[in-house]
Design a protein around this motif. Structure first.
Motif, PDB file in Angstrom:
ATOM      1  N   ARG A 205       0.860  -1.176   0.000  1.00  0.00           N
ATOM      2  CA  ARG A 205       0.000   0.000   0.000  1.00  0.00           C
ATOM      3  C   ARG A 205       0.900   1.230   0.000  1.00  0.00           C
ATOM      4  O   ARG A 205       1.841   1.333   0.777  1.00  0.00           O
ATOM      5  CB  ARG A 205      -0.895   0.006   1.243  1.00  0.00           C
ATOM      6  CG  ARG A 205      -1.862   1.185   1.312  1.00  0.00           C
ATOM      7  CD  ARG A 205      -2.778   1.045   2.522  1.00  0.00           C
ATOM      8  NE  ARG A 205      -3.747   2.123   2.581  1.00  0.00           N
ATOM      9  CZ  ARG A 205      -3.559   3.297   3.192  1.00  0.00           C
ATOM     10  NH1 ARG A 205      -2.395   3.528   3.819  1.00  0.00           N
ATOM     11  NH2 ARG A 205      -4.489   4.219   3.201  1.00  0.00           N
ATOM     12  N   GLY A 206       0.653   2.159  -0.904  1.00  0.00           N
ATOM     13  CA  GLY A 206       1.517   3.322  -1.047  1.00  0.00           C
ATOM     14  C   GLY A 206       2.543   3.127  -2.149  1.00  0.00           C
ATOM     15  O   GLY A 206       2.240   2.547  -3.191  1.00  0.00           O
ATOM     16  N   LYS A 207       3.772   3.567  -1.908  1.00  0.00           N
ATOM     17  CA  LYS A 207       4.794   3.588  -2.956  1.00  0.00           C
ATOM     18  C   LYS A 207       5.468   2.234  -3.136  1.00  0.00           C
ATOM     19  O   LYS A 207       5.784   1.545  -2.160  1.00  0.00           O
ATOM     20  CB  LYS A 207       5.848   4.650  -2.636  1.00  0.00           C
ATOM     21  CG  LYS A 207       5.317   6.079  -2.659  1.00  0.00           C
ATOM     22  CD  LYS A 207       6.430   7.077  -2.405  1.00  0.00           C
ATOM     23  CE  LYS A 207       5.902   8.512  -2.381  1.00  0.00           C
ATOM     24  NZ  LYS A 207       5.303   8.899  -3.667  1.00  0.00           N
ATOM     25  N   ASN A 208       5.717   1.880  -4.399  1.00  0.00           N
ATOM     26  CA  ASN A 208       6.440   0.667  -4.767  1.00  0.00           C
ATOM     27  C   ASN A 208       7.451   1.034  -5.837  1.00  0.00           C
ATOM     28  O   ASN A 208       7.095   1.616  -6.862  1.00  0.00           O
ATOM     29  CB  ASN A 208       5.481  -0.396  -5.297  1.00  0.00           C
ATOM     30  CG  ASN A 208       4.500  -0.877  -4.250  1.00  0.00           C
ATOM     31  OD1 ASN A 208       4.746  -1.845  -3.554  1.00  0.00           O
ATOM     32  ND2 ASN A 208       3.378  -0.171  -4.125  1.00  0.00           N
ATOM     33  N   LEU A 209       8.709   0.672  -5.592  1.00  0.00           N
ATOM     34  CA  LEU A 209       9.793   1.082  -6.489  1.00  0.00           C
ATOM     35  C   LEU A 209      10.138  -0.047  -7.458  1.00  0.00           C
ATOM     36  O   LEU A 209      10.443  -1.162  -7.046  1.00  0.00           O
ATOM     37  CB  LEU A 209      11.027   1.449  -5.672  1.00  0.00           C
ATOM     38  CG  LEU A 209      12.231   1.995  -6.446  1.00  0.00           C
ATOM     39  CD1 LEU A 209      11.902   3.332  -7.094  1.00  0.00           C
ATOM     40  CD2 LEU A 209      13.431   2.128  -5.527  1.00  0.00           C
ATOM     41  N   ILE A 210      10.062   0.268  -8.756  1.00  0.00           N
ATOM     42  CA  ILE A 210      10.516  -0.659  -9.796  1.00  0.00           C
ATOM     43  C   ILE A 210      11.807  -0.108 -10.375  1.00  0.00           C
ATOM     44  O   ILE A 210      11.885   1.056 -10.774  1.00  0.00           O
ATOM     45  CB  ILE A 210       9.463  -0.822 -10.912  1.00  0.00           C
ATOM     46  CG1 ILE A 210       8.179  -1.439 -10.358  1.00  0.00           C
ATOM     47  CG2 ILE A 210      10.014  -1.698 -12.042  1.00  0.00           C
ATOM     48  CD1 ILE A 210       7.061  -1.547 -11.381  1.00  0.00           C
ATOM     49  N   ARG A 211      12.831  -0.969 -10.404  1.00  0.00           N
ATOM     50  CA  ARG A 211      14.125  -0.580 -10.940  1.00  0.00           C
ATOM     51  C   ARG A 211      14.549  -1.637 -11.960  1.00  0.00           C
ATOM     52  O   ARG A 211      14.354  -2.838 -11.724  1.00  0.00           O
ATOM     53  CB  ARG A 211      15.154  -0.501  -9.810  1.00  0.00           C
ATOM     54  CG  ARG A 211      16.495   0.105 -10.192  1.00  0.00           C
ATOM     55  CD  ARG A 211      17.457   0.088  -9.005  1.00  0.00           C
ATOM     56  NE  ARG A 211      16.870   0.658  -7.806  1.00  0.00           N
ATOM     57  CZ  ARG A 211      16.843   1.960  -7.516  1.00  0.00           C
ATOM     58  NH1 ARG A 211      17.400   2.818  -8.352  1.00  0.00           N
ATOM     59  NH2 ARG A 211      16.283   2.406  -6.414  1.00  0.00           N
ATOM     60  N   GLY A 212      15.093  -1.192 -13.075  1.00  0.00           N
ATOM     61  CA  GLY A 212      15.514  -2.136 -14.103  1.00  0.00           C
ATOM     62  C   GLY A 212      16.825  -1.736 -14.738  1.00  0.00           C
ATOM     63  O   GLY A 212      17.224  -0.564 -14.711  1.00  0.00           O
ATOM     64  N   ALA A 213      17.517  -2.730 -15.303  1.00  0.00           N
ATOM     65  CA  ALA A 213      18.743  -2.492 -16.068  1.00  0.00           C
ATOM     66  C   ALA A 213      18.663  -3.325 -17.339  1.00  0.00           C
ATOM     67  O   ALA A 213      18.275  -4.495 -17.291  1.00  0.00           O
ATOM     68  CB  ALA A 213      19.970  -2.871 -15.252  1.00  0.00           C
ATOM     69  N   VAL A 214      18.989  -2.705 -18.464  1.00  0.00           N
ATOM     70  CA  VAL A 214      18.922  -3.369 -19.765  1.00  0.00           C
ATOM     71  C   VAL A 214      20.263  -3.207 -20.460  1.00  0.00           C
ATOM     72  O   VAL A 214      20.782  -2.093 -20.552  1.00  0.00           O
ATOM     73  CB  VAL A 214      17.807  -2.765 -20.655  1.00  0.00           C
ATOM     74  CG1 VAL A 214      17.730  -3.500 -21.984  1.00  0.00           C
ATOM     75  CG2 VAL A 214      16.457  -2.794 -19.937  1.00  0.00           C
ATOM     76  N   ILE A 215      20.818  -4.309 -20.969  1.00  0.00           N
ATOM     77  CA  ILE A 215      22.091  -4.252 -21.686  1.00  0.00           C
ATOM     78  C   ILE A 215      21.835  -4.549 -23.161  1.00  0.00           C
ATOM     79  O   ILE A 215      21.046  -5.433 -23.504  1.00  0.00           O
ATOM     80  CB  ILE A 215      23.118  -5.240 -21.076  1.00  0.00           C
ATOM     81  CG1 ILE A 215      24.525  -4.954 -21.624  1.00  0.00           C
ATOM     82  CG2 ILE A 215      22.704  -6.677 -21.282  1.00  0.00           C
ATOM     83  CD1 ILE A 215      25.622  -5.645 -20.828  1.00  0.00           C
ATOM     84  N   ASN A 216      22.461  -3.768 -24.038  1.00  0.00           N
ATOM     85  CA  ASN A 216      22.244  -3.906 -25.471  1.00  0.00           C
ATOM     86  C   ASN A 216      23.559  -4.149 -26.190  1.00  0.00           C
ATOM     87  O   ASN A 216      24.529  -3.428 -25.973  1.00  0.00           O
ATOM     88  CB  ASN A 216      21.584  -2.641 -26.034  1.00  0.00           C
ATOM     89  CG  ASN A 216      21.184  -2.801 -27.484  1.00  0.00           C
ATOM     90  OD1 ASN A 216      20.687  -3.852 -27.872  1.00  0.00           O
ATOM     91  ND2 ASN A 216      21.382  -1.775 -28.289  1.00  0.00           N
TER      92      ASN A 216
END
Length: 243
Positions: A205-216
């Motif tokens: 409930r409230g804030k949820n942090l999504i973090r991602g890293a993508v390598i190309n």
């Protein structure tokens, strides 16, 4: 335990879309690709618009379109390198800048990575997917042999259990929800909607942090992310913020 996904194989013609893969070979050896050197008309439009402080929800299919994106980190990637899970884990767990796994950056905040000085950009994609190649290209940055970081905040009016984080990415990627690894996509794959989904998670409930890293490596690069309920439907009632 996170779900490891199999590489999705598509036709070779798709890999050379618009001839971009062949243009990327010089970048794999650490050089800027020809289009970066010659094109003087580049812009983030129409692939991105600046994010605002106004209320923003996922689109009708649940895809998250508002993100903080870090300018690409240049990498040295061999043309024949296979993006195995072990290789990706090593790349994604390397400390490139301070507090990279905890920071909630601000628009135009500066980051020092080796000799590179990079900026965070608060942006919105008009499409369901976030076109990282166009992000780098529009900013006159290296488009191949690079690593991208992305951060967003999902606000939920209630606690929701049995949530799945569903991701597709062009290139290998890893995704965290509230600091815990949720999904890893190995291989230099094409982006497919909901290509990989996490095990069952809980949305706070409230804030949820999504973090991602993508390598190309060579070719294009993009990603799409959404949250699904226990029936596999997009979760309603969420909002997106960057603070």
């Amino acid at each position: 335990m996170n779900i490891k996904c199999n590489v999705v194989l598509l036709a070779a013609a798709f890999l050379t879309l618009a001839g971009l893969e062949s243009q990327g070979q010089s970048a794999i050896s650490g050089k800027i690709d020809p289009i970066t050197e010659n094109d003087t008309t580049r812009s983030l439009a129409p692939f991105f618009v600046p994010a605002t402080a106004s209320k923003k929800t996922p689109n009708t299919e649940g895809f998250i379109q508002r993100w903080l994106l870090l300018e690409p980190i240049n990498k040295s990637i061999r043309s024949n390198l296979v993006f195995t899970e072990n290789y990706l884990k090593t790349q994604f767990e390397t400390n490139y800048f301070p507090n990279q796994f905890t920071v909630i950056p601000k628009d135009e905040e500066k980051v020092k990575v080796g000799e590179q000085e990079l900026l965070w950009h608060a942006l919105e994609s008009p499409d369901f997917n976030v076109k990282l190649f166009r992000f780098a290209y529009g900013l006159r940055k290296q488009t191949y042999a690079v690593l991208f970081w992305a951060v967003t905040i999902i606000n939920s009016p209630r606690e929701i259990k049995n949530v799945r984080l569903a991701v597709g990415s062009n290139g290998g990627s890893i995704w965290w929800l509230n600091g815990k690894e949720a999904v890893i996509l190995d291989g230099d794959r094409r982006m497919v909607m909901d290509d990989c989904t996490s095990t069952r998670l809980t949305l706070n409930r409230g804030k949820n942090l999504i973090r991602g890293a993508v390598i190309n490596g060579p070719g294009l690069s993009d990603f799409c992310v959404r949250l699904l309920d226990e029936k596999g439907d997009p979760i309603k009632g969420l909002t997106i913020s960057l603070q």
